[in-house]
Design a protein around this motif. Structure first.
Motif, short mmCIF file in Angstrom:
data_model
loop_
_atom_site.label_atom_id
_atom_site.label_comp_id
_atom_site.label_asym_id
_atom_site.label_seq_id
_atom_site.Cartn_x
_atom_site.Cartn_y
_atom_site.Cartn_z
N UNK A 173 0.40 -0.91 -0.45
CA UNK A 173 0.09 0.24 0.15
C UNK A 173 0.84 0.85 -0.46
N UNK A 174 0.75 2.47 -1.11
CA UNK A 174 0.99 3.67 -1.10
C UNK A 174 0.66 4.38 0.14
N UNK A 175 1.17 5.73 0.49
CA UNK A 175 0.74 6.49 0.91
C UNK A 175 -0.64 7.26 0.26
N UNK A 228 -8.30 7.23 0.56
CA UNK A 228 -8.76 6.36 0.93
C UNK A 228 -9.88 7.38 2.12
N UNK A 229 -9.47 8.85 2.43
CA UNK A 229 -9.79 8.92 3.63
C UNK A 229 -10.52 10.54 2.49
N UNK A 245 -6.76 -1.60 -3.58
CA UNK A 245 -6.58 -1.56 -2.72
C UNK A 245 -8.21 -2.82 -1.33
N UNK A 246 -9.64 -3.28 -2.17
CA UNK A 246 -10.22 -3.94 -1.94
C UNK A 246 -9.65 -5.07 -2.16
N UNK A 264 -5.97 4.34 8.13
CA UNK A 264 -4.95 5.47 7.11
C UNK A 264 -4.74 6.52 7.73
N UNK A 265 -5.43 7.34 8.32
CA UNK A 265 -5.60 8.72 8.71
C UNK A 265 -4.36 8.50 9.82
#
Length: 283
Positions: A1-3, A9-10, A39-40, A68-69
């Motif tokens: 997963x990348x930033x 997602x946010x 992502x899912x 994610x946050x």
């Protein structure tokens, strides 16, 4: 997963639609959909339930977005810490500014700031103050109208008097269209409260526009009355009939604030901007 995936997602959870997120990020909707599908697949669970109106987080999605946050916050904290270690004023300055502030005051402020600190990247979002208060948007500083933020620090910049403008003398016609522009609820509450005390006026809210400048132009063409702050219509005070809005012999004003978290001033680029705003003359 990348930033960038966590940031996506946010955005999706905050904005609520693929279309709105694509518009905000200036990418295509298919690109957003394809990335969300990846992502899912990565998490082996659906993160959102698609409805006709908006995206809804699944229970798994709530956990993933919370994670994610935290990831994004840690990453931003690391960058902020590394930036604070150097003497050179550089890095990114993230600003959320109301539309009125952006039109009237921000251009000259940023012109001066960027000439003094050319190595700083400006990340600017403009819009309604009500939207800019969203805590999910990680601005270094916010220039907002109405009430200050509840948390953090707030510096008062301007009390902006409100006036009722029209192209016709106010005594000639009791019922006139009121041209209303999109703003936050505190502004509309002030205007409604004032009209309730004025038996001579029966405004007909038949014209709704999105921008304050559009509202002013409609008023100047004789399409109806408009309540405008002095900062955007000072010249019109000498050209059109107008009335100051007062309650209990006190002028009704639109307040402007500079809001930020206390530790934000540890970043040199943020501290220099706050200093510049404090030294500026508003109005």
């Amino acid at each position: 997963m990348k930033l960038e995936d966590y940031e996506l997602l946010i955005h999706l959870s905050t904005i609520g639609t693929v279309r709105g997120t694509a518009k905000h990020l200036y990418v295509s909707q298919p690109a957003i959909t394809q990335r969300l599908r990846y992502i899912e697949t990565h998490f082996q669970h659906p993160i959102f339930v698609r409805t006709s109106k908006k995206l809804l987080l699944t229970p798994v999605g709530e956990q993933v977005v919370k994670h994610a946050k935290e990831v994004v916050e840690r990453e931003n904290g690391l960058h902020a810490h590394l930036q604070s270690l150097g003497d050179q004023v550089s890095g990114t300055l993230s600003i959320g500014a109301s539309s009125v502030v952006s039109q009237q005051f921000l251009p000259s402020l940023l012109e001066t700031y960027t000439s003094l600190y050319p190595d700083v990247k400006i990340d600017l979002v403009t819009g309604l103050s009500e939207d800019l208060r969203n805590p999910d948007q990680n601005f270094h500083v916010r220039l907002i109208r109405g009430k200050p933020m509840k948390d953090g620090e707030s510096l008062h910049l301007l009390s902006d008097p409100l006036y009722l403008y029209d192209t016709k003398p106010f005594s000639s016609e009791k019922e006139r269209p009121l041209i209303a522009f999109k703003s936050d609820s505190t502004f509309h509450h002030l205007v409604d409260e004032w009209f309730l005390t004025q038996s001579a006026f029966k405004p007909n809210k038949s014209i709704q526009v999105d921008q304050i400048e559009t509202c002013k132009q409609f008023m100047m063409k004789g399409l109806g009355m408009a309540v405008l702050p002095k900062s955007v219509a000072s010249e019109e005070l000498h050209q059109y009939p107008h009335l100051p809005l007062t309650l209990n012999d006190q002028p009704l004003t639109r307040e402007t604030w500079l809001c930020f978290q206390k530790n934000a001033r540890d970043l040199p680029q943020v501290d220099r901007f706050i200093q510049l705003v404090q030294e500026a003359t508003f109005m």
